[in-house]
Motif scaffolding. Sequence first.
Motif, PDB file in Angstrom:
ATOM      1  N   TRP A  74       0.810  -1.212   0.000  1.00  0.00           N
ATOM      2  CA  TRP A  74       0.000   0.000   0.000  1.00  0.00           C
ATOM      3  C   TRP A  74       0.840   1.258   0.000  1.00  0.00           C
ATOM      4  O   TRP A  74       0.335   2.346  -0.259  1.00  0.00           O
ATOM      5  CB  TRP A  74      -0.946   0.015   1.203  1.00  0.00           C
ATOM      6  N   PRO A 100      -5.632   1.316   4.343  1.00  0.00           N
ATOM      7  CA  PRO A 100      -5.029   1.592   3.031  1.00  0.00           C
ATOM      8  C   PRO A 100      -4.373   2.957   2.934  1.00  0.00           C
ATOM      9  O   PRO A 100      -4.576   3.835   3.777  1.00  0.00           O
ATOM     10  CB  PRO A 100      -6.227   1.510   2.085  1.00  0.00           C
ATOM     11  N   PRO A 102      -4.717   4.871  -0.244  1.00  0.00           N
ATOM     12  CA  PRO A 102      -5.242   4.809  -1.611  1.00  0.00           C
ATOM     13  C   PRO A 102      -4.809   5.989  -2.478  1.00  0.00           C
ATOM     14  O   PRO A 102      -4.412   7.045  -1.977  1.00  0.00           O
ATOM     15  CB  PRO A 102      -6.756   4.816  -1.390  1.00  0.00           C
ATOM     16  N   GLN A 179      -6.896  -1.021  -6.513  1.00  0.00           N
ATOM     17  CA  GLN A 179      -7.231  -0.847  -5.108  1.00  0.00           C
ATOM     18  C   GLN A 179      -8.189  -1.913  -4.602  1.00  0.00           C
ATOM     19  O   GLN A 179      -8.145  -2.299  -3.432  1.00  0.00           O
ATOM     20  CB  GLN A 179      -7.770   0.559  -4.890  1.00  0.00           C
ATOM     21  N   GLU A 183      -7.234  -3.978  -1.416  1.00  0.00           N
ATOM     22  CA  GLU A 183      -8.084  -3.823  -0.242  1.00  0.00           C
ATOM     23  C   GLU A 183      -8.456  -5.163   0.382  1.00  0.00           C
ATOM     24  O   GLU A 183      -8.971  -5.203   1.503  1.00  0.00           O
ATOM     25  CB  GLU A 183      -9.340  -3.018  -0.603  1.00  0.00           C
ATOM     26  N   THR A 186      -6.672  -5.301   3.665  1.00  0.00           N
ATOM     27  CA  THR A 186      -6.889  -4.296   4.707  1.00  0.00           C
ATOM     28  C   THR A 186      -8.208  -4.527   5.426  1.00  0.00           C
ATOM     29  O   THR A 186      -9.225  -4.840   4.802  1.00  0.00           O
ATOM     30  CB  THR A 186      -6.888  -2.865   4.125  1.00  0.00           C
ATOM     31  N   LYS A 189     -11.752  -0.386   4.954  1.00  0.00           N
ATOM     32  CA  LYS A 189     -12.119  -0.306   3.534  1.00  0.00           C
ATOM     33  C   LYS A 189     -12.534   1.115   3.173  1.00  0.00           C
ATOM     34  O   LYS A 189     -13.218   1.791   3.952  1.00  0.00           O
ATOM     35  CB  LYS A 189     -13.291  -1.246   3.238  1.00  0.00           C
TER      36      LYS A 189
END
Length: 289
Positions: A74, A100, A102, A179, A183, A186, A189
């Motif tokens: 990540w 995350p 992102p 992603q 995800e 993780t 979310k």
Amino acid sequence: MTSRSDDRRKLFVLIGTCISFGLQYLLLRNPDFRRAYRFKAYRTDRHQQFMADLCIPDEELAEAEVVAFHPPGWADWGNEEAYRSLLRSIPKHVQRISYPYPVFPALWPFHCYDTRNECATNEPTPELIPPQYPYGDAWVLSKIRKGIPAGKILEEYMNLDIPSVTDVDGLLRKSIEIQKDKERDTKIKVLDYVMDNFRKEKTFITMNHVGNYTIFHMANQIFDMLGIKKLDEKILRQLGELISFEIPIHPSVIRHFDLQHVNRDTRYAIDLFKRQTFEEYMEDYIHFR
């Protein structure tokens, strides 16, 4: 005053990149969290290399009740094996909360690194800091290299329909695919939330910095996992962006995605001082030396 040796609160350790600044702020705004946990942050970003060696004392990890962290993949730590080793050293009794880091390039499709930052002037400025543009624009740079006058570049760019010259929808799909896959690793979310809300809220303020709404969504998931009452959304009305600073969005991208939270005349928080429209920001960026 209670000394640390008398502090019976559990230890919460946060490991992360720049996104962790926003999470820290919201976690510590929750009085129930502060009553239950002591807090320690370890992070690395371009301003503060607190964790350059990717090492946390074993005794602190053993003391921790909860560790929140980015799973490998990540974030680019620059020393992936050391980071994996760090995560392996977290004791089994510790509650792990993975979250995350992102990215969302579709709103800034020409993002690139601008080498002008490496040789920019250090002359004093009204803002008291040298100008920096860590988020470059490949379209503008290509015109500068061709020797096109600055005024002409700005005029052409403001009239450009970006979705007609580059596949912003494809860029969005690719980002979602990447992603969505990441995800799976993780517990926190964000992808579904971002996709449901990016048109009406500032879910991202740069291609790799989430906005307050997304950080709020992440923080409340953490509170859920800890059995702590969530923050009320009204707190968002009191805050500037927790992860600074914003990068303006081209008007044609705003139109294409029907973004409701910005328009051509929106002023963005560029730094501690300036609030500029996209056109004002790009005029300064084109002249950057």
